[in-house]
Design an enzyme around this catalytic site. Sequence first.
Site, mmCIF file in Angstrom:
data_model
loop_
_atom_site.group_PDB
_atom_site.id
_atom_site.type_symbol
_atom_site.label_atom_id
_atom_site.label_comp_id
_atom_site.label_asym_id
_atom_site.label_seq_id
_atom_site.Cartn_x
_atom_site.Cartn_y
_atom_site.Cartn_z
ATOM 1 C CG HIS A 157 38.887 29.153 48.217
ATOM 2 N ND1 HIS A 157 38.344 30.291 47.674
ATOM 3 C CD2 HIS A 157 38.018 28.156 47.942
ATOM 4 C CE1 HIS A 157 37.179 30.004 47.116
ATOM 5 N NE2 HIS A 157 36.949 28.718 47.266
ATOM 6 N NE ARG A 214 31.060 30.442 40.996
ATOM 7 C CZ ARG A 214 31.997 31.170 41.605
ATOM 8 N NH1 ARG A 214 33.115 30.623 42.026
ATOM 9 N NH2 ARG A 214 31.824 32.473 41.782
ATOM 10 C CG HIS A 253 48.525 39.460 45.089
ATOM 11 N ND1 HIS A 253 47.263 39.765 44.671
ATOM 12 C CD2 HIS A 253 48.420 39.174 46.411
ATOM 13 C CE1 HIS A 253 46.416 39.704 45.695
ATOM 14 N NE2 HIS A 253 47.098 39.342 46.770
ATOM 15 C CG HIS A 277 31.605 39.108 62.248
ATOM 16 N ND1 HIS A 277 31.234 38.267 61.216
ATOM 17 C CD2 HIS A 277 32.492 38.401 62.977
ATOM 18 C CE1 HIS A 277 31.849 37.103 61.355
ATOM 19 N NE2 HIS A 277 32.631 37.161 62.410
#
Lengths: 306, 306
Positions: A106, A110, A148, A178
């Site tokens: 991903h 922006r 990385h 969760h």
Amino acid sequence: MISPFAEEVKSFFMSLQNDICTAVERTDGKAKFQEDAWSREGGGGGRTRVLQDGEIIDKGGVNWSGVHGELPDNIQKALGLESKFFFATGVSIVMHTVNPNVPIIHMNVRYFETRKSKDSSEIEDAWFGGGIDLTPHYVIDEDTKWFHEQLKTACDQHNLDYYPTHKKWADDYFFIKHRKETRGVGGIFFDRLKANSVISLEDLFAYVKTVGETFAPTYTKLMSKNSELTYGESELEWQKIRRGRYVEFNLVYDKGTKFGLDTDGRIESILMSLPRMAGWPYDYKPEPNSREAYTLEKLKKGIDWV
Amino acid sequence: MISPFAEEVKSFFMSLQNDICTAVERTDGKAKFQEDAWSREGGGGGRTRVLQDGEIIDKGGVNWSGVHGELPDNIQKALGLESKFFFATGVSIVMHTVNPNVPIIHMNVRYFETRKSKDSSEIEDAWFGGGIDLTPHYVIDEDTKWFHEQLKTACDQHNLDYYPTHKKWADDYFFIKHRKETRGVGGIFFDRLKANSVISLEDLFAYVKTVGETFAPTYTKLMSKNSELTYGESELEWQKIRRGRYVEFNLVYDKGTKFGLDTDGRIESILMSLPRMAGWPYDYKPEPNSREAYTLEKLKKGIDWV
């Protein structure tokens, strides 16, 4: 009207979309991106580009958008903005892969600005956000370290604080609360980076440019290398489960997705991040000492990969 | 301590879980439910029962829980309650099917009470909630009409207002706002039904009992009848997409799911509602005049099926 600076950012983002699509298509070697151009009622629009059924990419989106207009009162308030006249532009990428040995990735870059009035091109407030993070179905330490390192190299060109702080930010952001696991092995994430007494908007733009340009060489290398690795049914089953976790993160926690759904964005552009197939078998537990169990161990915050 | 009335409700719900599991297993004829009993740190616990790889049921959960303790301040406030000493019990069901001609179904019945103090068994506030709703991959008018008739018959035994008001409640609740489509063909939904000057808690319990007892005969009939229908690859692809919408609803909108995730519930019990496989192909559009297009037309609020 948008600021001259915003015009510059916008046209960089549009070229970045082109360059990334070209690089991914070339590496995939089979499928092509299809484009859907869309426009927004309030102003502006976007170019959604999705590639499906590739040799390496199962479903991948590289979306550009540039939208302007007036912010709804609640969003203006939530962002703590003086002005409601905004412009936002960005590139968003998610790639799901055929081979479970090739990681999901991903990227987002922006830019957001408000202007003093509707017809003014003078910036009132402005910031950059973005990041790149990797979600391997199977964590391979060597790849994760290398990934990385690429990010650290990109960050270090601009500010030695960026890698450690934005790496931590990614660990905290891409966390499936969760499940008590990170979405993947992280990367970098940053939001609302504003100019201050020592850093200009141009400096931040230069950083964001480097982040954007780091994507294609980094990911296409992982695509080529790992698509050579073999896999079988059990790896595909695990891939479905990991993709299910990706869906959980995106629908439950991701702020961009939530914002898009709440503001009546173009659904298929927002949800291009979701895989062609995902699954939730009940209470799946990996075998001890398996590659799957190893992966789960590594889905933790705070691992120093470099 | 819980109220004597709560004891009665709890034991009815436990038997209901048994009865429904027996009926579904008998109709499926192949797989059996596996039980995971769990306990909650704050008090109480549950019995999660999941059946996978059945002849008709691909993944189905019939969960019972009964939990008590002290509500966190924010939840006590959000519910507008005087007391924090609560007990909650319910049965939740979701069934995903092998054959796309067999609909997905969901049922929930629940009871909630607060007591004046920790050691008191006197009810301070109490209500029932619940409902049954159907999500066909392919809408079959005749089945939908019959399904709604079963619900109307159940409702009408108790109050002639229940079916129309609880049917509308389901239309409004099971709505995927960002898709502008209902999750399925609705059913009945109700929440926080409290006793008043004309209706007692016992009356409400009687209604909830009837709703719970309507589930097994209604769904097993649809299981048997529709699993005879044939299907191919394209129906399986559409099933994956409809299941994707189910995932969207449950992760983005469903209050029970959100509550469970926010309060650290047992994840695999909460997310038993998610299918073993779902998918999001980019921008899928059904052929005009196909069964898929017909289904989309029927995923609307306000259709009078009876």
